[in-house]
Design a protein around this motif. Structure first.
Motif, mmCIF file in Angstrom:
data_model
loop_
_atom_site.group_PDB
_atom_site.id
_atom_site.type_symbol
_atom_site.label_atom_id
_atom_site.label_comp_id
_atom_site.label_asym_id
_atom_site.label_seq_id
_atom_site.Cartn_x
_atom_site.Cartn_y
_atom_site.Cartn_z
ATOM 1 N N ILE A 156 0.859 -1.180 0.000
ATOM 2 C CA ILE A 156 0.000 0.000 0.000
ATOM 3 C C ILE A 156 0.895 1.229 0.000
ATOM 4 C CG2 ILE A 156 -1.963 -1.146 1.078
ATOM 5 C CD1 ILE A 156 -1.288 0.196 3.698
ATOM 6 N N ARG A 157 0.357 2.317 -0.551
ATOM 7 C CA ARG A 157 1.132 3.551 -0.644
ATOM 8 C C ARG A 157 0.493 4.621 0.225
ATOM 9 N NH1 ARG A 157 0.291 2.801 -6.266
ATOM 10 N NH2 ARG A 157 -1.005 4.664 -6.130
ATOM 11 N N ARG A 158 1.311 5.294 0.981
ATOM 12 C CA ARG A 158 0.805 6.387 1.808
ATOM 13 C C ARG A 158 0.355 7.531 0.906
ATOM 14 N NH1 ARG A 158 2.831 8.020 7.541
ATOM 15 N NH2 ARG A 158 1.396 9.709 7.947
ATOM 16 N N GLY A 159 -0.814 8.069 1.229
ATOM 17 C CA GLY A 159 -1.342 9.187 0.478
ATOM 18 C C GLY A 159 -2.585 8.806 -0.295
ATOM 19 N N GLY A 160 -3.361 9.792 -0.598
ATOM 20 C CA GLY A 160 -4.602 9.615 -1.338
ATOM 21 C C GLY A 160 -5.410 10.886 -1.247
ATOM 22 N N PRO A 161 -6.547 10.911 -1.921
ATOM 23 C CA PRO A 161 -7.352 12.123 -1.947
ATOM 24 C C PRO A 161 -8.030 12.397 -0.608
ATOM 25 C CG PRO A 161 -8.481 10.353 -3.073
ATOM 26 C CD PRO A 161 -7.119 9.833 -2.720
ATOM 27 N N CYS A 171 -14.186 -3.148 -0.886
ATOM 28 C CA CYS A 171 -15.133 -2.227 -1.536
ATOM 29 C C CYS A 171 -15.563 -2.806 -2.877
ATOM 30 C CB CYS A 171 -14.501 -0.861 -1.758
ATOM 31 S SG CYS A 171 -14.351 0.160 -0.313
ATOM 32 N N PRO A 172 -16.429 -3.819 -2.863
ATOM 33 C CA PRO A 172 -16.861 -4.424 -4.138
ATOM 34 C C PRO A 172 -17.501 -3.375 -5.058
ATOM 35 C CG PRO A 172 -17.681 -5.689 -2.257
ATOM 36 C CD PRO A 172 -17.087 -4.422 -1.711
ATOM 37 N N GLY A 173 -17.049 -3.338 -6.288
ATOM 38 C CA GLY A 173 -17.608 -2.420 -7.274
ATOM 39 C C GLY A 173 -16.907 -1.084 -7.378
ATOM 40 N N ALA A 174 -16.017 -0.766 -6.459
ATOM 41 C CA ALA A 174 -15.308 0.517 -6.514
ATOM 42 C C ALA A 174 -14.201 0.472 -7.562
ATOM 43 C CB ALA A 174 -14.711 0.859 -5.154
ATOM 44 N N ASP A 175 -13.940 1.622 -8.183
ATOM 45 C CA ASP A 175 -12.842 1.721 -9.154
ATOM 46 C C ASP A 175 -11.488 1.827 -8.456
ATOM 47 O OD1 ASP A 175 -14.630 1.617 -11.246
ATOM 48 O OD2 ASP A 175 -14.620 3.781 -11.602
ATOM 49 N N GLN A 176 -11.469 2.414 -7.283
ATOM 50 C CA GLN A 176 -10.238 2.574 -6.496
ATOM 51 C C GLN A 176 -10.613 2.464 -5.029
ATOM 52 O OE1 GLN A 176 -6.801 3.176 -7.563
ATOM 53 N NE2 GLN A 176 -6.660 2.496 -5.459
ATOM 54 N N THR A 177 -9.729 1.847 -4.246
ATOM 55 C CA THR A 177 -9.999 1.674 -2.819
ATOM 56 C C THR A 177 -8.866 2.279 -2.006
ATOM 57 O OG1 THR A 177 -11.193 -0.372 -3.283
ATOM 58 C CG2 THR A 177 -10.524 -0.021 -1.015
ATOM 59 N N TYR A 178 -9.263 2.925 -0.904
ATOM 60 C CA TYR A 178 -8.323 3.572 0.006
ATOM 61 C C TYR A 178 -8.566 3.048 1.409
ATOM 62 C CZ TYR A 178 -8.297 6.709 -3.952
ATOM 63 O OH TYR A 178 -8.225 7.213 -5.227
ATOM 64 N N LEU A 179 -7.523 3.035 2.208
ATOM 65 C CA LEU A 179 -7.646 2.734 3.629
ATOM 66 C C LEU A 179 -7.344 4.008 4.398
ATOM 67 C CD1 LEU A 179 -5.776 -0.689 3.892
ATOM 68 C CD2 LEU A 179 -8.234 -0.283 4.110
ATOM 69 N N VAL A 180 -8.201 4.318 5.353
ATOM 70 C CA VAL A 180 -7.945 5.447 6.241
ATOM 71 C C VAL A 180 -7.693 4.832 7.606
ATOM 72 C CG1 VAL A 180 -8.752 7.648 7.122
ATOM 73 C CG2 VAL A 180 -9.485 6.882 4.854
ATOM 74 N N THR A 216 -7.119 9.360 10.312
ATOM 75 C CA THR A 216 -6.791 10.428 9.372
ATOM 76 C C THR A 216 -5.760 10.079 8.303
ATOM 77 O OG1 THR A 216 -5.103 11.294 10.876
ATOM 78 C CG2 THR A 216 -7.317 12.229 11.064
ATOM 79 N N THR A 217 -4.978 9.034 8.473
ATOM 80 C CA THR A 217 -3.907 8.735 7.524
ATOM 81 C C THR A 217 -4.460 7.902 6.371
ATOM 82 O OG1 THR A 217 -2.325 8.749 9.343
ATOM 83 C CG2 THR A 217 -1.591 7.802 7.255
ATOM 84 N N ILE A 218 -4.306 8.417 5.155
ATOM 85 C CA ILE A 218 -4.861 7.768 3.966
ATOM 86 C C ILE A 218 -3.772 6.954 3.268
ATOM 87 C CG2 ILE A 218 -6.000 8.128 1.734
ATOM 88 C CD1 ILE A 218 -6.950 10.852 2.860
ATOM 89 N N TYR A 219 -4.137 5.725 2.884
ATOM 90 C CA TYR A 219 -3.276 4.860 2.086
ATOM 91 C C TYR A 219 -4.044 4.423 0.846
ATOM 92 C CZ TYR A 219 -0.122 4.418 6.062
ATOM 93 O OH TYR A 219 0.749 4.682 7.079
ATOM 94 N N THR A 220 -3.358 4.333 -0.276
ATOM 95 C CA THR A 220 -3.947 3.856 -1.522
ATOM 96 C C THR A 220 -3.598 2.391 -1.699
ATOM 97 O OG1 THR A 220 -3.735 6.044 -2.515
ATOM 98 C CG2 THR A 220 -3.977 4.185 -4.033
ATOM 99 N N ILE A 221 -4.581 1.581 -2.069
ATOM 100 C CA ILE A 221 -4.335 0.171 -2.385
ATOM 101 C C ILE A 221 -4.124 0.085 -3.893
ATOM 102 C CG2 ILE A 221 -5.214 -2.180 -2.344
ATOM 103 C CD1 ILE A 221 -7.018 -1.363 0.010
ATOM 104 N N PRO A 222 -2.892 -0.169 -4.349
ATOM 105 C CA PRO A 222 -2.640 -0.291 -5.785
ATOM 106 C C PRO A 222 -3.363 -1.513 -6.362
ATOM 107 C CG PRO A 222 -0.583 -0.013 -4.568
ATOM 108 C CD PRO A 222 -1.665 -0.280 -3.564
#
Length: 176
Positions: free
Chosen positions: A73-78, A111-120, A92-98
């Motif tokens: 996972i990568r730190r950062g996201g919208p 997140c079934p059906g999502a185009d992109q998923t993030y972990l906070v 509060t810390t956002i991570y992007t799941i590549p």
């Protein structure tokens, strides 16, 4: 007085410089699910984390505790991912799941059906419970909260020394 203060500051900085690198590095923190929903989705996980010199912790990888699989996972996201959380959430810390490797199945499970998923994620600390929120971005551009995952701390895994005998890079002693 100023001379004593200077000596004290120098001593503190020296101790910090020596102790800091010992605290920095990679650690593996294991967590067990704390509720039924978390158990159904993840059954427990281990986080590969990097500890910075001043104690900051960043998650690098999520490793399944019960099945074979891991996702970087990568730190950062919208910021919209954080705004999609329930009002009570303090994470509060956002991570992007590549989407590469095992990131894709993890994202689809959370997140079934999502185009992109993030972990906070909240503050990651040994011996403390951990809460994560999965947030998805759908094709219509909306961010929606998918699930809250709650974990209890199980333990920290240590990496074995390179040669397996506590000698670091030293070769095994010769037999007499």
């Amino acid at each position: 007085m100023s001379r004593q203060l200077t000596v004290l500051i120098a001593a503190v900085l020296t101790v910090s410089a020596l102790a800091g690198p010992a605290l920095a590095g990679t650690a593996y923190l294991a967590y067990d699910p704390a509720d039924r929903i978390t158990t159904a989705l993840t059954r427990g996980l281990t986080l590969e984390v990097h500890r910075g010199l001043f104690g900051a912790v960043a998650i690098r990888r999520i490793i399944s505790t019960t099945t074979r699989g891991s996702a970087d996972i990568r730190r950062g996201g919208p910021d919209e991912a954080r705004r999609a959380l329930p009002e009570y959430a303090g994470e509060t810390t956002i991570y992007t799941i590549p989407e590469d490797g095992d990131g894709r199945p993890l994202a689809r499970a959370l997140c079934p059906g999502a185009d992109q998923t993030y972990l906070v994620v909240g503050l990651v600390r040994a011996v403390r419970p951990l809460t994560m929120h999965a947030v998805g971005r759908w094709a219509d551009g909306q961010y929606r909260h998918c699930v809250e995952l709650s974990y209890t701390y199980r333990g920290e895994w240590a990496l074995p020394p390179r040669n397996g005998f506590g000698g670091g890079d030293n070769p095994l002693p010769e037999r007499p």
